[in-house]
Write a protein that holds these residues in place. Structure first.
Motif, mmCIF file in Angstrom:
data_model
loop_
_atom_site.group_PDB
_atom_site.id
_atom_site.type_symbol
_atom_site.label_atom_id
_atom_site.label_comp_id
_atom_site.label_asym_id
_atom_site.label_seq_id
_atom_site.Cartn_x
_atom_site.Cartn_y
_atom_site.Cartn_z
ATOM 1 N N GLY A 171 0.880 -1.256 0.245
ATOM 2 C CA GLY A 171 -0.055 -0.350 0.365
ATOM 3 C C GLY A 171 1.071 1.182 -0.148
ATOM 4 N N LEU A 172 0.282 2.457 -0.030
ATOM 5 C CA LEU A 172 0.926 3.994 0.402
ATOM 6 C C LEU A 172 2.463 3.502 1.038
ATOM 7 C CD1 LEU A 172 -2.175 6.003 1.159
ATOM 8 C CD2 LEU A 172 -0.829 5.790 -1.065
ATOM 9 N N ARG A 173 2.682 2.409 2.332
ATOM 10 C CA ARG A 173 4.040 2.339 3.447
ATOM 11 C C ARG A 173 4.864 2.290 2.254
ATOM 12 N NH1 ARG A 173 5.239 -1.363 6.208
ATOM 13 N NH2 ARG A 173 6.830 -0.497 7.977
ATOM 14 N N ASP A 174 4.437 1.342 1.295
ATOM 15 C CA ASP A 174 4.911 0.707 0.278
ATOM 16 C C ASP A 174 5.801 1.633 -0.411
ATOM 17 O OD1 ASP A 174 4.840 -2.031 1.190
ATOM 18 O OD2 ASP A 174 2.731 -1.754 0.948
ATOM 19 N N TYR A 175 5.402 2.066 -0.694
ATOM 20 C CA TYR A 175 5.533 3.002 -1.925
ATOM 21 C C TYR A 175 6.561 4.558 -1.418
ATOM 22 C CZ TYR A 175 1.938 1.797 -5.729
ATOM 23 O OH TYR A 175 1.537 1.146 -6.252
ATOM 24 N N LEU A 184 10.144 -7.787 -4.646
ATOM 25 C CA LEU A 184 10.765 -7.058 -4.819
ATOM 26 C C LEU A 184 10.784 -5.796 -3.832
ATOM 27 C CD1 LEU A 184 13.871 -5.151 -6.363
ATOM 28 C CD2 LEU A 184 12.379 -5.267 -8.144
ATOM 29 N N LEU A 185 9.161 -5.806 -4.309
ATOM 30 C CA LEU A 185 9.136 -4.482 -3.339
ATOM 31 C C LEU A 185 9.081 -3.850 -2.061
ATOM 32 C CD1 LEU A 185 6.337 -1.362 -4.044
ATOM 33 C CD2 LEU A 185 4.659 -3.534 -3.297
ATOM 34 N N TYR A 186 9.538 -5.634 -1.311
ATOM 35 C CA TYR A 186 9.484 -5.102 0.121
ATOM 36 C C TYR A 186 11.194 -5.364 0.189
ATOM 37 C CZ TYR A 186 4.978 -6.979 1.495
ATOM 38 O OH TYR A 186 3.314 -7.349 1.612
ATOM 39 N N ALA A 187 11.802 -5.260 -0.964
ATOM 40 C CA ALA A 187 13.765 -5.209 -0.445
ATOM 41 C C ALA A 187 13.576 -3.732 -0.010
ATOM 42 C CB ALA A 187 14.650 -5.593 -1.870
ATOM 43 N N TYR A 188 13.158 -3.024 -0.072
ATOM 44 C CA TYR A 188 13.031 -1.603 -0.224
ATOM 45 C C TYR A 188 12.619 -1.178 1.158
ATOM 46 C CZ TYR A 188 13.110 -1.381 -5.013
ATOM 47 O OH TYR A 188 13.398 -1.383 -6.339
ATOM 48 N N HIS A 189 12.112 -1.790 2.026
ATOM 49 C CA HIS A 189 11.637 -1.497 3.843
ATOM 50 C C HIS A 189 12.977 -1.433 4.305
ATOM 51 C CE1 HIS A 189 7.448 -2.659 4.181
ATOM 52 N NE2 HIS A 189 7.556 -2.392 2.029
ATOM 53 N N GLY A 190 12.569 -0.461 5.570
ATOM 54 C CA GLY A 190 13.434 -0.473 6.824
ATOM 55 C C GLY A 190 14.650 1.192 6.636
ATOM 56 N N MET A 191 15.433 1.411 7.070
ATOM 57 C CA MET A 191 16.270 2.297 7.363
ATOM 58 C C MET A 191 17.500 1.858 6.074
ATOM 59 S SD MET A 191 16.738 2.537 11.183
ATOM 60 C CE MET A 191 18.263 4.333 11.266
ATOM 61 N N GLN A 192 16.705 2.514 4.951
ATOM 62 C CA GLN A 192 17.535 1.943 3.770
ATOM 63 C C GLN A 192 19.364 2.427 3.818
ATOM 64 O OE1 GLN A 192 17.320 -0.322 0.500
ATOM 65 N NE2 GLN A 192 16.202 -1.222 2.652
ATOM 66 N N TRP A 193 19.257 4.023 4.009
ATOM 67 C CA TRP A 193 20.786 4.372 4.006
ATOM 68 C C TRP A 193 21.526 4.035 4.859
ATOM 69 C CZ3 TRP A 193 23.597 6.252 7.940
ATOM 70 C CH2 TRP A 193 23.344 6.437 9.391
ATOM 71 N N ILE A 194 21.506 2.671 6.224
ATOM 72 C CA ILE A 194 22.355 1.843 6.265
ATOM 73 C C ILE A 194 23.060 0.705 5.704
ATOM 74 C CG2 ILE A 194 22.941 0.510 7.924
ATOM 75 C CD1 ILE A 194 23.653 3.299 8.931
ATOM 76 N N ASP A 195 21.802 -0.483 5.037
ATOM 77 C CA ASP A 195 21.901 -0.823 3.615
ATOM 78 C C ASP A 195 22.229 -0.078 3.139
ATOM 79 O OD1 ASP A 195 20.733 -3.569 5.320
ATOM 80 O OD2 ASP A 195 18.521 -2.764 5.829
ATOM 81 N N LEU A 196 22.248 0.846 2.034
ATOM 82 C CA LEU A 196 23.034 0.950 0.889
ATOM 83 C C LEU A 196 24.341 1.055 1.171
ATOM 84 C CD1 LEU A 196 22.069 2.000 -1.773
ATOM 85 C CD2 LEU A 196 22.048 4.321 -1.172
#
Length: 303
Positions: free
Chosen positions: A76-80, A160-172
């Motif tokens: 939903g919107l949270r994923d966007y 794939l849509l769920y790969a973006y969840h979380g504090m992505q700057w650390i993961d990135l």
């Protein structure tokens, strides 16, 4: 009578065509003329194509290939919002790195392909042996989990849509952009030359990282038929999400051994209630009689 493995080979053909046509198109557009802004647009195009591809497979893949728990996963919107976060991080980082002269796109004939593959492998192995070995494992400790737990909202239900969840700057920084950083450092401190890297190799690394999270376990990451068949990148990373204290590395080195590869396939099928098989010829493209469809929970989280 044996038949060709329709689902695996269809995935491979689609992925090889999509990758080569995308890279050829970007090469035609960007070689020797790429600006910093254009490098960001190239990443945006790749991310868009891969998300479109995954959403199509989520809908057309049969449940013995694309697990029902993934098909039932809500969004939903949270994923966007998480997608927007990823783009806000990915695009300016790529643009800035290109602006600083660290990413390039040169026209070098066939050597372009060879150099790109070598840089892709070098970044993959370097980030595995340094950032994934130490940084990723740290994020699975009590001290680091707060930075990574959001990414593991995708468990059995990973797509794939769920790969973006979380504090992505650390993961990135730790899991993805560490690849170019380590290659830049090696070029500068070991080879004693200005630390540059081809943007195609960075795109390839981004592509493989996205494919690791695809709902389709037959997804192609290495674009080398021998490597794609032997090392089951997507299978291994989905097992990391469903069994978070296993499979920490980007590359599934253990699949060099047939027994470990077969065990991962067994655990994947048992966990996801699928019937994937990496043989080229099967008795039938229908699921085996022993396979039974299941109703899944909404989140499919591992416990």
């Amino acid at each position: 009578m044996a038949v060709l493995h329709k689902w695996m080979l269809t995935t491979w053909v689609v992925d090889y065509v999509l990758f080569t046509s995308t890279m050829y198109g970007l090469h035609t557009w960007l070689a020797e003329t790429m600006t910093a802004v254009q490098s960001g647009l190239a990443i945006l195009i790749v991310i868009g194509l891969l998300n479109l591809r995954d959403e199509i497979w989520l809908r057309v893949g049969p449940p013995h290939v694309v697990a029902q728990v993934k098909k039932d996963s809500p969004w939903g919107l949270r994923d966007y919002g998480f997608i927007a976060q990823q783009l806000v991080l990915f695009l300016p980082l790529t643009v800035f790195t290109t602006y600083m002269g660290l990413f390039h796109w040169h026209e070098e004939g066939l050597f372009t392909v060879a150099r790109t593959f070598c840089e892709f492998v070098a970044m993959s192995v370097a980030k595995d042996q340094i950032s994934m070995r130490f940084g990723h494992k740290w994020m699975h400790t009590a001290a680091g989990w707060k930075h990574h737990k959001g990414h593991h909202e995708g468990a059995k239900n990973l797509r794939l849509l769920y790969a973006y969840h979380g504090m992505q700057w650390i993961d990135l920084l730790l899991e993805t952009f560490s690849g170019p950083i380590l290659l830049f450092a090696f070029n500068f401190f070991v080879l004693r030359r200005f630390a540059i890297c081809g943007l195609p190799a960075w795109i390839w690394l981004v592509w493989a990282d996205h494919q690791a999270h695809s709902c389709n376990p037959y997804s192609v990451s290495f674009f080398n038929p021998i490597l794609d068949w032997r090392f089951l990148h997507t299978v291994a990373h989905h097992l990391h999400h469903s069994h978070p204290h296993t499979h920490f590395f980007f590359l599934p080195y253990e699949h060099f051994f047939s027994s470990a590869r077969a065990e991962d396939l067994r655990v994947f099928n048992e966990t996801m209630n699928t019937a994937i098989d990496f043989r080229f010829f099967l008795e039938s493209n229908d699921p085996p009689a022993s396979w039974k469809p299941s109703s899944s929970s909404k989140n499919g989280k591992a416990h």
